[in-house]
Write a protein that holds these residues in place. Structure first.
Motif, mmCIF file in Angstrom:
data_model
loop_
_atom_site.group_PDB
_atom_site.id
_atom_site.type_symbol
_atom_site.label_atom_id
_atom_site.label_comp_id
_atom_site.label_asym_id
_atom_site.label_seq_id
_atom_site.Cartn_x
_atom_site.Cartn_y
_atom_site.Cartn_z
ATOM 1 N N ALA A 95 39.700 36.792 43.507
ATOM 2 C CA ALA A 95 39.398 37.022 42.090
ATOM 3 C C ALA A 95 37.890 36.983 41.854
ATOM 4 O O ALA A 95 37.330 37.845 41.169
ATOM 5 N N MET A 96 37.213 35.986 42.428
ATOM 6 C CA MET A 96 35.761 35.873 42.283
ATOM 7 C C MET A 96 35.055 37.111 42.835
ATOM 8 O O MET A 96 34.166 37.680 42.185
ATOM 9 N N GLN A 97 35.442 37.557 44.007
ATOM 10 C CA GLN A 97 34.797 38.714 44.621
ATOM 11 C C GLN A 97 35.042 39.985 43.820
ATOM 12 O O GLN A 97 34.158 40.843 43.705
ATOM 13 N N LEU B 109 38.572 33.418 30.713
ATOM 14 C CA LEU B 109 39.913 34.009 30.767
ATOM 15 C C LEU B 109 40.952 33.030 31.320
ATOM 16 O O LEU B 109 42.078 33.438 31.640
ATOM 17 N N GLY B 110 40.581 31.753 31.441
ATOM 18 C CA GLY B 110 41.529 30.745 31.879
ATOM 19 C C GLY B 110 41.886 30.816 33.345
ATOM 20 O O GLY B 110 42.999 30.451 33.747
ATOM 21 N N LEU B 111 40.935 31.262 34.183
ATOM 22 C CA LEU B 111 41.214 31.459 35.605
ATOM 23 C C LEU B 111 40.313 30.620 36.507
ATOM 24 O O LEU B 111 40.128 30.941 37.681
ATOM 25 N N SER B 112 39.800 29.520 35.989
ATOM 26 C CA SER B 112 38.909 28.683 36.798
ATOM 27 C C SER B 112 39.591 28.171 38.062
ATOM 28 O O SER B 112 38.931 27.977 39.093
ATOM 29 N N ASP B 113 40.914 27.975 37.998
ATOM 30 C CA ASP B 113 41.640 27.450 39.161
ATOM 31 C C ASP B 113 42.223 28.560 40.037
ATOM 32 O O ASP B 113 43.009 28.292 40.946
ATOM 33 N N ARG B 114 41.842 29.804 39.772
ATOM 34 C CA ARG B 114 42.369 30.933 40.556
ATOM 35 C C ARG B 114 41.244 31.776 41.173
ATOM 36 O O ARG B 114 41.498 32.857 41.678
ATOM 37 N N MET B 115 40.029 31.294 41.161
ATOM 38 C CA MET B 115 38.883 32.097 41.588
ATOM 39 C C MET B 115 38.981 32.527 43.049
ATOM 40 O O MET B 115 38.514 33.602 43.422
ATOM 41 N N ASP B 116 39.579 31.696 43.905
ATOM 42 C CA ASP B 116 39.642 31.993 45.330
ATOM 43 C C ASP B 116 40.969 32.622 45.749
ATOM 44 O O ASP B 116 41.244 32.762 46.941
ATOM 45 N N TYR B 117 41.779 33.012 44.765
ATOM 46 C CA TYR B 117 43.080 33.617 45.073
ATOM 47 C C TYR B 117 42.932 35.114 45.295
ATOM 48 O O TYR B 117 42.175 35.789 44.594
#
Length: 231
Positions: A105-107, A135-143
């Motif tokens: 997600a981060m990339q 967007l409420g995705l701080s815990d999904r950045m590396d997914y």
């Protein structure tokens, strides 16, 4: 506001698809001016010309007849290089998230900055982290996308569109894959960006839940603007 301050303007805009006997007109004499910082929603039945208009506003199709002025630049007859330069100042959100499946997600969000020019790594990562957090995705950045839900993928795509602080956001059904709360949060974020940064948003939607949040609702039928409601 002065007409020259409008980031998006069209005048007597017409568009056709096909050739010869199969040629069909999709837009008829569309003239409008979109105010800076506003959230404008395009509604109407399928095939009414909403997405065609959106792609013409975003330099994704060549202007055939009439005028489109984007951020002070006439697009009719413009060189391809102008379109490339202007697209770097836009944020695009499509119904299909178009994420790269091999990137996190981060990339994926960082790619939204790379197309806009050189940004140092630390600044880019801070901006991407902030956008994903909004967007409420701080815990999904590396997914990877394969490990995200459809709604989460769409929110990553929205973060990618917003990360570079675009002057104009063009969105085609951005809330279609989102639940009611997530969709309302996204539209509220776009409104706040308009108020704080002057970001202008034009959104195609069939989602009647968000119409009350719009500053303006334009209704298209058979390629013509048949309704213009200011809110």
């Amino acid at each position: 506001m002065a007409l020259d301050d409008a980031p998006l303007r069209t005048s007597e805009l017409n568009h056709w698809f096909g050739a010869g006997e199969a040629r069909k007109q999709a837009l008829f004499d569309v003239s409008l001016s979109i105010a800076r910082g506003s959230l404008t929603v395009l509604v109407g039945p399928s095939g009414s010309g909403k997405t065609t208009l959106l792609t013409l506003l975003g330099c994704l199709r060549e202007v055939q007849d009439g005028s489109v002025v984007l951020l002070g630049h006439e697009l009719h007859g413009a060189r391809p290089a102008l379109g490339v330069a202007l697209r770097r100042r836009l944020g695009f959100i499509f119904q299909a998230h178009n994420l790269h499946e091999s990137l996190t997600a981060m990339q994926n969000v960082l790619m939204g900055l790379q197309v806009k020019g050189r940004v140092d790594k630390a600044t880019a990562e801070r901006a991407a982290t902030h956008a994903l957090g909004l967007l409420g995705l701080s815990d999904r950045m590396d997914y990877l996308p394969a490990n995200l839900s459809g709604g989460q993928k769409q929110r990553v795509a929205i973060a990618r569109a917003l990360v570079g602080n675009p002057d104009v956001v063009l969105a085609d059904e951005p809330t279609a894959a989102l639940d009611r709360e997530s969709g309302a949060n996204v539209v509220d974020l776009l409104k706040r960006l308009g108020e704080a940064r002057g970001t202008t948003t034009v959104m195609v939607t069939h989602d009647t839940r968000i119409l009350d949040l719009a500053d303006r609702v334009l209704t298209l039928e058979d390629g013509c603007i048949v309704g213009d409601q200011q809110r």
